[in-house]
Design an enzyme around this catalytic site. Structure first.
Site, PDB file in Angstrom:
ATOM      1  N   ASP A 123      -2.735  -3.668   3.963  1.00  0.00           N
ATOM      2  CA  ASP A 123      -1.318  -3.059   3.872  1.00  0.00           C
ATOM      3  C   ASP A 123      -0.486  -3.711   2.813  1.00  0.00           C
ATOM      4  O   ASP A 123      -0.050  -3.368   2.125  1.00  0.00           O
ATOM      5  CB  ASP A 123      -0.532  -2.684   4.937  1.00  0.00           C
ATOM      6  CG  ASP A 123      -1.078  -1.888   6.056  1.00  0.00           C
ATOM      7  OD1 ASP A 123      -1.709  -0.850   5.593  1.00  0.00           O
ATOM      8  OD2 ASP A 123      -1.182  -1.957   7.205  1.00  0.00           O
ATOM      9  N   ASP A 169       0.746  -1.241  -0.026  1.00  0.00           N
ATOM     10  CA  ASP A 169       0.008   0.012   0.039  1.00  0.00           C
ATOM     11  C   ASP A 169       0.755   1.227  -0.072  1.00  0.00           C
ATOM     12  O   ASP A 169       1.898   1.239   0.762  1.00  0.00           O
ATOM     13  CB  ASP A 169      -0.783  -0.017   1.061  1.00  0.00           C
ATOM     14  CG  ASP A 169      -1.920   1.218   1.286  1.00  0.00           C
ATOM     15  OD1 ASP A 169      -2.442   1.629   0.183  1.00  0.00           O
ATOM     16  OD2 ASP A 169      -1.804   1.552   2.371  1.00  0.00           O
ATOM     17  N   GLU A 198      -2.324  -6.792   7.338  1.00  0.00           N
ATOM     18  CA  GLU A 198      -2.600  -5.555   8.091  1.00  0.00           C
ATOM     19  C   GLU A 198      -1.586  -5.239   9.232  1.00  0.00           C
ATOM     20  O   GLU A 198      -1.340  -6.244   9.943  1.00  0.00           O
ATOM     21  CB  GLU A 198      -3.994  -5.766   8.822  1.00  0.00           C
ATOM     22  CG  GLU A 198      -4.373  -4.124   9.439  1.00  0.00           C
ATOM     23  CD  GLU A 198      -4.444  -2.926   8.466  1.00  0.00           C
ATOM     24  OE1 GLU A 198      -4.516  -1.920   8.973  1.00  0.00           O
ATOM     25  OE2 GLU A 198      -4.783  -3.368   7.256  1.00  0.00           O
ATOM     26  N   ARG A 199      -0.699  -4.430   8.788  1.00  0.00           N
ATOM     27  CA  ARG A 199       0.487  -4.165   9.639  1.00  0.00           C
ATOM     28  C   ARG A 199       0.127  -2.907  10.742  1.00  0.00           C
ATOM     29  O   ARG A 199      -0.200  -1.800  10.041  1.00  0.00           O
ATOM     30  CB  ARG A 199       1.608  -3.753   8.734  1.00  0.00           C
ATOM     31  CG  ARG A 199       2.889  -3.097   9.576  1.00  0.00           C
ATOM     32  CD  ARG A 199       4.243  -3.028   8.507  1.00  0.00           C
ATOM     33  NE  ARG A 199       5.102  -2.308   9.397  1.00  0.00           N
ATOM     34  CZ  ARG A 199       5.488  -1.066   9.187  1.00  0.00           C
ATOM     35  NH1 ARG A 199       4.970  -0.210   8.333  1.00  0.00           N
ATOM     36  NH2 ARG A 199       6.395  -0.710   9.920  1.00  0.00           N
ATOM     37  N   GLU A 212       2.442   2.386   3.287  1.00  0.00           N
ATOM     38  CA  GLU A 212       3.682   2.051   3.814  1.00  0.00           C
ATOM     39  C   GLU A 212       4.672   2.339   2.863  1.00  0.00           C
ATOM     40  O   GLU A 212       5.926   1.954   3.323  1.00  0.00           O
ATOM     41  CB  GLU A 212       3.428   0.405   3.767  1.00  0.00           C
ATOM     42  CG  GLU A 212       2.252  -0.092   4.185  1.00  0.00           C
ATOM     43  CD  GLU A 212       2.548  -0.125   5.866  1.00  0.00           C
ATOM     44  OE1 GLU A 212       3.455  -0.088   6.532  1.00  0.00           O
ATOM     45  OE2 GLU A 212       1.597   0.327   6.631  1.00  0.00           O
TER      46      GLU A 212
END
Length: 552
Positions: free
Chosen positions: A308, A275, A334-335, A278
């Site tokens: 992400d 994404d 997802e981070r 990021e």
């Protein structure tokens, strides 16, 4: 005497110093609005800024000094100006501002020449220079309303459902990704070409819209008899593609039906999509991308509306090199750093993001929690964060992975990429529509074989849009989730039994006693364990929807 005459004369209006640039920006804005693109607002801001500038501009590069004029828009103006001069149009031997050059030969060019923009496309009488593009949603809506007006047994208006149905059946052929009926309809309403009345809404043509629709029909070679509802195709008209202008109310309203995609072994490669959130950095590539590059992970940076990191199977030998076919693998990450996790819990993004991740159409959801400094300096205690992470794994069904720093996170993504490449090696992948039986959420349990019926990247990313047009059920579920203690699973269980607020209110009205109203929702089964919703939440909802006095 001369002074009195001078005082009595009207002051001439100032001439537009840059008529060509104004005309081109207006055309681009109208075309973007007819196709429902957000770039219409960019062109509108630039147009407003240009009209305020009193001096002539000789090139698009000079317009860089104005507000809302970026490098790309200036290049577009320069390219259009070169094409205009090469075609020998008006001002071909003059500046874009309309001033004459120093060459004395040739007659003076006129500032207003309506024959330049697009041949064989007349201007609408009451709608300025607006002319909807061919195969666009605006043109389809105007022609459908025009057909209904000419139909002797018609009602001169159409409802929303009728417009959707007839766009799917009778709209002209539409290029992929170019039609969005409802943004186009909003543009027609804004231009006073379509009138909306009654509730539920009824859409009909205004006098200006009727005049424009007549010219559209004439430009396509349709007479008043040809636009009627006949089973035959009009002579010389291209075959229609059913559903090309219809709106998918589930995944993406206004999406276009695409041909099925099938990728055999050796015909695709697995890429990691990162994404853009990021990849943001202050003057240099972020550390995460540098780590991925160091680990030789093939990745691309894109705008993802949910999650992400995702992985796509990209076609290696596409027919169109500019747009290769892509299928999204059944994994999403997802981070969250600890500080971001803390802030998302406080502002409510934590629950909302998990709800959207569970509805994105991908079955394997990974929650990557990354350490960032000491947890003692955060605004929430460490025990609260640990409890939230545990609930994400135990209750929501996510796989939670904790890493010490960004290097360990990049190494985990590299291992996932390598594992997915091996997992899908030798498998044939096929595309599936949104929400069909191939959806991973419809599978009863884990399987040793990978899911080979996948979503295309465009369907996945469009369906995950946060601000897309929502149906009543989705808005109702969001309303229910505003009550404390109501998760996405509980809201989905209530919506599954009462799909709209009207159906819930009708059920409350059918109750005989207030006690029956309080216990109406208590036995609804929620979640994988099929537990009851409970009397406490049922009582809260009965107070919310049945009490006319202020809540206590």
């Amino acid at each position: 005497m001369a002074a009195s005459v001078r005082l009595g004369r009207k002051r001439p209006l100032p001439v537009c110093p840059n008529p060509l640039f104004v005309r081109w920006l207006t055309e681009w804005r109208d075309e973007a609005a007819s196709r429902g693109r957000r770039t219409q607002f960019v062109f509108q801001k630039a147009l407003r800024s240009l009209r305020r500038y009193p001096l002539p501009l000789r090139s698009g590069k000079e317009a860089k000094i104005l507000q809302h004029f970026g490098d790309r828009l200036c290049r577009m103006l320069d390219q259009r100006l070169q094409q205009h001069k090469a075609s020998g149009g008006d001002h071909a031997r003059s500046s874009p501002s309309g001033e004459k050059s120093s060459t004395p030969e040739g007659p003076p060019a006129r500032v207003r020449d309506s024959s330049v923009p697009i041949p064989a496309q007349p201007k609408a009488g009451g709608s300025g220079s607006y002319w909807p593009a061919r195969h666009s949603g605006a043109r389809a809506v105007l022609l459908l309303l025009y057909r209904e007006r000419l139909n002797p047994s018609g009602r001169s208006f159409l409802t929303k459902e009728e417009l959707l149905q007839r766009c799917a059946q009778k709209a002209p052929r539409v290029a992929l990704g170019s039609t969005r009926p409802w943004p186009a309809l909003r543009s027609l309403l804004h231009r006073n070409l379509v009138l909306r009345t009654h509730q539920p809404a009824r859409y009909s043509l205004t006098p200006e819209g009727l005049e424009l629709a007549q010219k559209l029909a004439e430009s396509e070679g349709l007479s008043s008899l040809d636009v009627g509802f006949r089973p035959e195709e009009p002579p010389g008209k291209e075959p229609e593609v059913p559903g090309a202008a219809s709106a998918e109310l589930g995944a993406s309203e206004g999406s276009v039906q695409q041909l099925p995609l099938e990728l055999g072994p050796g015909e695709y490669r697995v890429l990691l999509c990162v994404d853009v959130g990021e990849a943001k950095g202050a003057g240099h590539r972020p550390k995460l991308l540098l780590e991925l590059q160091r680990l030789h992970v093939t990745h691309v940076v894109r705008k993802l509306h949910v999650g992400d990191f995702v992985w796509v199977a990209q076609e290696t030998r596409p027919r169109d090199p500019a747009r290769p076919g892509e299928l999204v693998l059944d994994h999403i990450v997802e981070r969250k750093r600890l500080d971001d996790l803390c802030s998302s819990i406080i502002d409510g993004r934590f629950r909302e993001q998990k709800f959207r991740l569970k509805r994105c159409g991908l079955g394997h959801r990974v929650y990557l929690v990354e350490e960032h400094g000491s947890a003692h300096h955060l605004s929430l205690p460490e025990s609260t964060l640990l409890q939230a992470v545990t609930n994400t794994q135990v209750i929501d069904g996510f796989f939670v992975k904790r890493t010490a720093d960004i290097k360990e996170s990049a190494a985990y993504l590299a291992l996932l990429t390598l594992g997915l490449q091996r997992l899908y090696q030798g498998h044939t992948l096929r595309s599936r529509p949104w929400g069909t039986s191939g959806d991973p959420e419809s599978r009863p349990g884990p399987s040793p074989h990978p899911l080979c019926s996948l979503l295309t990247f465009s369907d996945f990313n469009t369906g995950a849009m946060k601000n897309k047009a929502q149906c009543v059920q989705e808005v109702f579920a969001r309303q229910l989730m505003q009550v404390r203690g109501v998760s996405g699973e509980k809201a989905a269980a209530i919506v599954g039994q009462y799909s709209t607020p009207a159906s819930l209110l009708a059920a409350y009205d059918a109750c005989v006693t207030p006690k029956e109203q309080e216990m109406l929702l208590s036995t609804i089964k929620c979640g994988r364990l099929q537990r009851n919703l409970g009397p406490a939440l049922s009582r809260i909802f009965s107070q919310l929807y049945c009490c006319y006095s202020p809540l206590t």
